[in-house]
Design an enzyme around this catalytic site. Structure first.
Site, short mmCIF file in Angstrom:
data_model
loop_
_atom_site.label_atom_id
_atom_site.label_comp_id
_atom_site.label_asym_id
_atom_site.label_seq_id
_atom_site.Cartn_x
_atom_site.Cartn_y
_atom_site.Cartn_z
N GLU A 80 0.84 -1.19 0.00
CA GLU A 80 0.00 0.00 0.00
C GLU A 80 0.88 1.24 0.00
OE1 GLU A 80 -1.88 1.02 3.78
OE2 GLU A 80 -1.40 -1.00 4.46
N CYS A 112 -3.43 -3.50 4.53
CA CYS A 112 -2.53 -4.56 5.02
C CYS A 112 -2.95 -5.96 4.59
CB CYS A 112 -2.45 -4.50 6.54
SG CYS A 112 -1.83 -2.94 7.14
N SER A 202 -10.32 2.46 14.05
CA SER A 202 -9.53 1.36 13.46
C SER A 202 -9.37 0.23 14.46
CB SER A 202 -8.18 1.86 12.94
OG SER A 202 -7.30 2.17 13.99
N HIS A 234 -2.38 -9.96 12.28
CA HIS A 234 -1.83 -8.73 11.70
C HIS A 234 -1.50 -7.84 12.89
CE1 HIS A 234 -1.21 -4.98 9.80
NE2 HIS A 234 -2.30 -4.45 10.31
N ASN A 276 5.06 -1.54 12.51
CA ASN A 276 4.06 -2.00 11.54
C ASN A 276 4.69 -2.03 10.15
OD1 ASN A 276 1.75 -2.74 10.21
ND2 ASN A 276 0.52 -0.96 10.83
N SER A 309 -7.24 -2.37 6.67
CA SER A 309 -8.21 -1.29 6.89
C SER A 309 -8.97 -0.97 5.63
CB SER A 309 -7.48 -0.04 7.38
OG SER A 309 -7.14 -0.17 8.72
#
Ligand code: HMG
Length: 391
Positions: A80, A112, A202, A234, A276, A309
């Site tokens: 992304e 993700c 989120s 994740h 992340n 997301s």
């Protein structure tokens, strides 16, 4: 029945990192908030000579031999934070690694979740073409901005998975549950190089998606918590997966709870020190589990929760193969972590602000200070110039 799954699993993180306690001090935040509340110790920092393409190519470099390069006929690049809105990052990696030209190379995007989509696509491809191998990449640089609440959850890195028939590490089982719903919890408009996030939403959606796919998975398969040796998540930050795991731990006996909690800890070691990495995060967690857990027997079933997301979530499973440990690169990864160089907060901020020209200006970058084999050496006529130092 043809077994399909992960034959090899590679990982790469840039050579620089920031200590989260030092970031906390400079942001006037209690360090425990980052190390305990969020669950992150170190954040990988990508120098300007690394981007999603080079990180992925470096991750793939550590696992592929000449036979793999010949057999790979499909490169699926999940990202992304790609470098081009048109050309796929997979094409660059295909060239940098010298793969068989009779191959497809594409990029897939859903936050993700991209690499998971790639793996499922690869599985279908191998089912139709059992002799082929598919290279699935998950590579990203997570950027929220200096002094933002997302800052503590940044990171950079990539995973490379070789998907094949009769895999050496893990077979992927066929039953899985996936779920999509249009939610603005995290997004990045094309004009921004930093992500926007509604942090609270989120977190809520991550939990809601996990609950939906887990419940549906159990209803569909008749499986229960005790069927799992571990569940990998994740991990936008390591506390997030734990929050999700906690909601289902009560479904197991004390032994099961202990096993899943202990293995959760093992599955977060690498992520805790990288941050992340978006598309690669779940697979970095799987790698951490396999390389850090000492008593994870072949035949164990591992659950995996993928969340991207926007949002798409999936729960799927794999079975560890006999002698899977022999196909891991534990020492290489220990060396990778040990050889990283710490940057100060001002150094990190300067690296964060350093961006490539967007007006066609030529720039040559200093790749001598980047120990990675594959680097971005500059930009000429709006074209990125990549170098594989091994060639
Ligand atoms: P925040 O709002 O500043 O933090 O940012 P907070 O106030 O919610 O505190 C975080 C935790 O630290 C809390 O624990 C506090 O209690 C604790 P919790 O209640 O959550 O269990 N805490 C302390 N603990 C110990 N000692 C202390 C202390 N102080 C506080 N002194 C937030 C947190 C995650 C919202 C922010 O970093 C953010 O917006 N991050 C980006 C979005 C994100 O990562 N979301 C995760 C789910 S979405 C997802 O996973 C997808 C994603 O990867 C993108 C994609 O799919 O592409 C993000």
């Amino acid at each position: 029945m043809l077994k399909i799954g992960i034959d090899k699993l590679g990982f790469y993180a840039p050579h620089l990192y920031l200590d989260m306690t030092k970031l906390a001090a400079s942001r006037n935040v209690d360090p425990d908030k980052y190390t305990i509340g969020i669950g992150q110790d170190k954040m990988a920092v990508a120098p300007i000579t690394q981007d999603a393409v080079t990180l992925a190519a470096n991750a793939a470099l550590e696992i592929l031999d000449d036979r793999d390069k010949e057999a790979i006929d499909f490169v699926i690049f999940g990202t992304e934070t790609g470098v081009d809105s048109s050309k796929s990052a997979g094409v660059y990696v295909h060239e940098l690694l010298g793969l068989n030209p009779y191959a497809r190379a594409i990029e897939v995007k859903q936050a993700c979740y991209g690499a998971t989509a790639g793996i499922q696509m690869a599985k279908g491809h191998i089912a139709m073409n059992p002799d082929s191998k598919v290279l699935v990449l998950g590579s990203d640089i997570a950027r929220y901005g200096l002094n933002t609440s997302g800052e503590a959850t940044q990171g950079a890195g990539a995973v490379a998975l070789l998907i094949s028939a009769d895999p050496s590490i893990m077979t992927l089982e066929d039953q899985s549950v996936y779920f999509t719903s249009d939610i603005m919890d995290f997004w990045r408009p094309v004009y921004s190089d930093k992500a926007f996030a509604d942090g609270k939403l989120s977190n809520e959606q991550y939990m809601a998606f996990f609950s939906k796919v887990w419940e549906q998975y159990k209803a569909k398969t008749g499986m229960e918590l005790s069927d799992f040796a571990a569940i990998c998540y994740h991990l936008p930050y390591t506390k997030m997966g734990y929050k999700a795991l906690k909601t289902i731990l009560g479904e197991g006996s004390e032994d099961v709870q202990e096993r899943l909690s202990a293995n959760y800890k093992m599955s977060t070691t690498y992520n805790r020190n990288v941050g992340n990495i978006y598309t690669g995060s779940l697979y970095l967690s799987l790698l951490s589990l396999m390389e850090q857990a000492e008593d994870l027997a072949a035949g164990s079933r591992i659950g995996m929760f993928s969340y991207g997301s926007g949002a798409v979530g999936e729960f799927f499973t794999g079975i560890l193969q006999p002698n899977y440990q022999q196909h891991l690169h534990v020492d290489q990864h220990a060396r990778l972590f040990a050889s990283r160089i710490e940057v100060t907060v001002p150094e990190y901020e300067a690296i964060f602000e350093e961006t490539l020209p967007t007006d066609g200006t030529t720039i040559e970058l200093d790749i001598d200070h980047d120990p990675a084999n594959i680097c971005l050496a500059g930009v000429t006529d709006d074209k990125r110039q990549y170098v594989n130092k091994l060639n």
